[in-house]
Design an enzyme around this catalytic site. Sequence first.
Site, mmCIF file in Angstrom:
data_model
loop_
_atom_site.group_PDB
_atom_site.id
_atom_site.type_symbol
_atom_site.label_atom_id
_atom_site.label_comp_id
_atom_site.label_asym_id
_atom_site.label_seq_id
_atom_site.Cartn_x
_atom_site.Cartn_y
_atom_site.Cartn_z
ATOM 1 C CE LYS A 21 1.364 1.457 4.675
ATOM 2 N NZ LYS A 21 2.082 2.483 4.880
ATOM 3 N N GLY B 261 5.255 -6.305 5.772
ATOM 4 C CA GLY B 261 5.072 -7.373 6.208
ATOM 5 C C GLY B 261 3.680 -7.782 6.907
ATOM 6 C CG LEU C 8 6.357 0.998 -0.638
ATOM 7 C CD1 LEU C 8 6.810 -0.573 -0.885
ATOM 8 C CD2 LEU C 8 5.230 0.876 -0.691
ATOM 9 N N PRO D 277 10.014 -4.447 -0.279
ATOM 10 C CG PRO D 277 11.303 -2.600 -1.990
ATOM 11 C CD PRO D 277 9.770 -3.444 -1.618
ATOM 12 C CG ASP E 239 0.840 -0.810 8.613
ATOM 13 O OD1 ASP E 239 1.054 -2.130 9.336
ATOM 14 O OD2 ASP E 239 1.845 -0.483 7.833
#
Length: 269
Positions: free
Chosen positions: A8, A98, A95, A90, A132
Site C-alpha cells: 500500500k 509485512g 509499504l 521491500p 496497519d
Amino acid sequence: MLVFPNAKINIGLHIVERRPDGFHNIESCFYPVGWSDALEITPAEEFSFQSDGIAIPGEGDDNLCTRAYQMLSRDFDLPPVKIHLLKAVPIGAGLGGGSSDAAFTIKALNQMLDLGIDIDKQEEYARKLGSDCAFFIRNKPMYCFEKGDKFEDIEIDIAGKWIVLINPGIHISTIEAYSGVVAKRSAVDLRTVLCKPVSEWKGRIENDFEATLFKKYPLLAEIKETLYTRGAGYAAMSGSGSTIFGIFEKEKNLKDHFSDFRLWQGFLK
C-alpha cells in the site's frame, strides 16, 4: 492455497498526537498498489514457515505470518500447515509489506480451512498483529485514523492512473522515523483535498515524516524531485519511508532513470 499480499502507499500522512500507550494517532489515506509478495499455504504434517526472496530479519517464529497462524490456533483447532513466503516487497520501506503478509495469512487460512470468520472479526485479529495490518483485510482505498487501524470510506478518483514506486534500499525503522517528528494537528483536511484532481495535491497533501527524513537522507528528496521533473502530477514518500512514489496521468516507463534501485510501476485500480 496461493495468494499475493500486495503493498500500500500513504497519500498524505499527518502525525496528529502521541497516545498514552506510546503510539501515535495519525491521519492518512491508505491506497493498495500491485507490488506483491507470493504466499503459499499447504497442508503439512507439522507447522513450518519458509521464506525466499528478500531476506526477512529475525527468526521464523517472529514472522508475522507465523504469529497470525499461532493467534488463530488459540481460537480454532487448526491443522498443521506449511507457509512459504516469496518476499518481493521491500522491508522497512513504508509499504506495509509485512502487515499485508499477516493479513493475507488470516484471510487465506479462513478460506482454506473454512473457519467462518467474518470480515469484522478478521480485522480484529489483524489489529493484534500491527497497526496497519487490518487495512489489508478489506484492501481498498480508505481514510485511516487513530493508530492507522480505524477506517472510513473516502472519495478518491485515481483508478487508471500510472504509479511508479522507487525504493533506494534505505531501511528506516518506525522508531527512527518517529524520533524526528513533532505531533500536531494539520491545517489541511486530507479528505477534502483528496476529492480534488491529482494536479491540485502538490504542496497541499504532505507526509510529516519527509521534513526530517529528507534532511537525513537527501537521496529521498532527489528521487521525489526527479519524479516531478519526469512529469508526475504528485510525488511523495510513503509511510515512514523510504519508498517514494509518483502518480502520472499516462503510462511512463522510468526503469532506465532508476536502474540502481528497486522499482515497481503499474496502473492503479
